[in-house]
Write an enzyme that holds these catalytic residues in place. Structure first.
Site, PDB file in Angstrom:
ATOM      1  N   ASP A  65       1.186  -0.927  -0.022  1.00 54.23           N
ATOM      2  CA  ASP A  65       0.358  -0.077   0.163  1.00 54.23           C
ATOM      3  C   ASP A  65       0.749   1.032   0.403  1.00 54.23           C
ATOM      4  OD1 ASP A  65       0.468   0.158   2.386  1.00 54.23           O
ATOM      5  OD2 ASP A  65      -0.932  -0.902   3.460  1.00 54.23           O
ATOM      6  N   SER A  66       2.402   1.003  -0.048  1.00 55.27           N
ATOM      7  CA  SER A  66       3.176   1.856  -0.183  1.00 55.27           C
ATOM      8  C   SER A  66       3.047   2.909  -1.475  1.00 55.27           C
ATOM      9  CB  SER A  66       4.398   1.496  -0.227  1.00 55.27           C
ATOM     10  OG  SER A  66       4.989   0.543  -0.629  1.00 55.27           O
ATOM     11  N   LYS A  87      -1.245  -9.846   2.469  1.00 56.00           N
ATOM     12  CA  LYS A  87      -0.460  -9.048   4.037  1.00 56.00           C
ATOM     13  C   LYS A  87      -1.640  -8.261   3.762  1.00 56.00           C
ATOM     14  CE  LYS A  87       2.866  -6.078   3.880  1.00 56.00           C
ATOM     15  NZ  LYS A  87       2.096  -4.690   4.902  1.00 56.00           N
ATOM     16  N   GLU A 127      -1.787  -5.876   8.213  1.00 56.62           N
ATOM     17  CA  GLU A 127      -1.428  -4.841   9.350  1.00 56.62           C
ATOM     18  C   GLU A 127      -1.854  -5.238   9.949  1.00 56.62           C
ATOM     19  OE1 GLU A 127       0.399  -0.893   8.638  1.00 56.62           O
ATOM     20  OE2 GLU A 127       0.514  -1.552   6.307  1.00 56.62           O
ATOM     21  N   GLU A 166       8.675  -4.455  10.449  1.00 51.15           N
ATOM     22  CA  GLU A 166       8.722  -3.194  10.266  1.00 51.15           C
ATOM     23  C   GLU A 166       9.268  -2.255  11.588  1.00 51.15           C
ATOM     24  OE1 GLU A 166       7.781   0.661   7.364  1.00 51.15           O
ATOM     25  OE2 GLU A 166       6.415  -1.209   8.047  1.00 51.15           O
TER      26      GLU A 166
END
Length: 272
Positions: free
Chosen positions: A49-50, A118, A120, A187
């Protein structure tokens, strides 16, 4: 699995089996050309999503949409044949309930052709991870510094820097492992914490600003190539200055158009 012996796309079980055997390599991609270039060299490509920030110039990852994620992931899948492809689920598409998460994750996988997703979130999302895994959706759990939690965390700050937050990260890791996550992405985590999590994890840990002890590493490609802007995170090593090459090429093109040296007749049709 040796990089040079691979003839087809790396599967999630093969990725898991790499723990303790060889380091796992990953980069982000959201366009077909970049994905095609990195495909022979990486084990998995993360369609992060970066993309919201590096692809669209937005201030955070929070307004990446489901349709955008599907479109970019489909482009990456269709232009690669070796790397496992993992899609990053956008903010707000999986937090409400396991049922919401399943509907949206299933849509991403079905429409894009990716191999896994993925998510978060800490232990609070373990129930969702278990729900997804039991229904055929492989999940990489992202803990530590979580960009989608930027407003709660008060910015992009390293995590696990004191005893209480370190223990919380380890608890998050254990919860996701018990839920069936096939990998943990760590991260912005204190090095000692990432090392401990890697030691207790039976599945691969992927570090980004974490520890050399992690089973693999991922970077945002634009950061690694010098295209990420003025602020370069401490954990990034810049392997090329592609930004300068692009600037030089653009400047030369502009100069030649303005002085009339481009195009020449050899660049035109119907000319002998």
């Amino acid at each position: 699995m040796s990089l040079h012996s691979r003839t087809k796309r790396l599967s999630v079980p093969q990725l898991v089996a790499m723990k303790g055997q060889q380091k796992i390599v990953s980069l982000t991609a959201y366009t077909s050309n970049i994905a095609k270039l990195m495909d022979p060299f990486v084990d998995f490509i993360l369609v992060g999503d970066s993309t919201a920030m590096v692809g669209y110039g937005r201030s955070s990852t929070l307004d990446m949409s489901l349709d955008e994620t599907i479109a970019h992931t489909r482009a990456v899948v269709s232009s690669t044949r070796l790397a496992c492809v993992i899609a990053d689920m956008p903010f707000g598409t999986y937090q409400e309930s396991p049922q919401q998460a399943y509907r949206n994750c299933a849509q991403v996988m079905a429409r894009s052709g990716c191999d896994a997703i993925k998510l978060e979130g800490g232990a609070v999302l373990a129930e969702t991870v278990e729900f997804l895994v039991q229904r055929g959706i492989p999940v990489m759990a992202h803990i530590g510094l979580m960009p989608q939690y930027v407003n709660v965390m008060g910015g992009f700050k390293a995590q696990g820097m004191n005893d209480s937050t370190a223990l919380a990260i380890e608890a998050d890791a254990r919860a996701h492992l018990e839920a069936g996550a096939f990998s943990l992405l760590l991260e912005g985590v204190a090095e000692a914490v990432a090392r401990r999590v890697t030691e207790i994890s039976p599945v691969p840990t992927i570090g980004i600003g974490a520890s050399p002890a992690c089973d693999g590493q991922v970077l945002v490609t634009e950061d690694m190539l010098g295209l990420g802007g003025e602020h370069v995170p401490r954990f990034v090593k810049q392997y090329a200055d592609a930004g300068e090459l692009i600037r030089q090429a653009c400047a030369t093109f502009a100069e030649q158009v303005r002085d009339g040296s481009f195009p020449q007749l050899k660049h035109c049709y119907g000319v002998n």
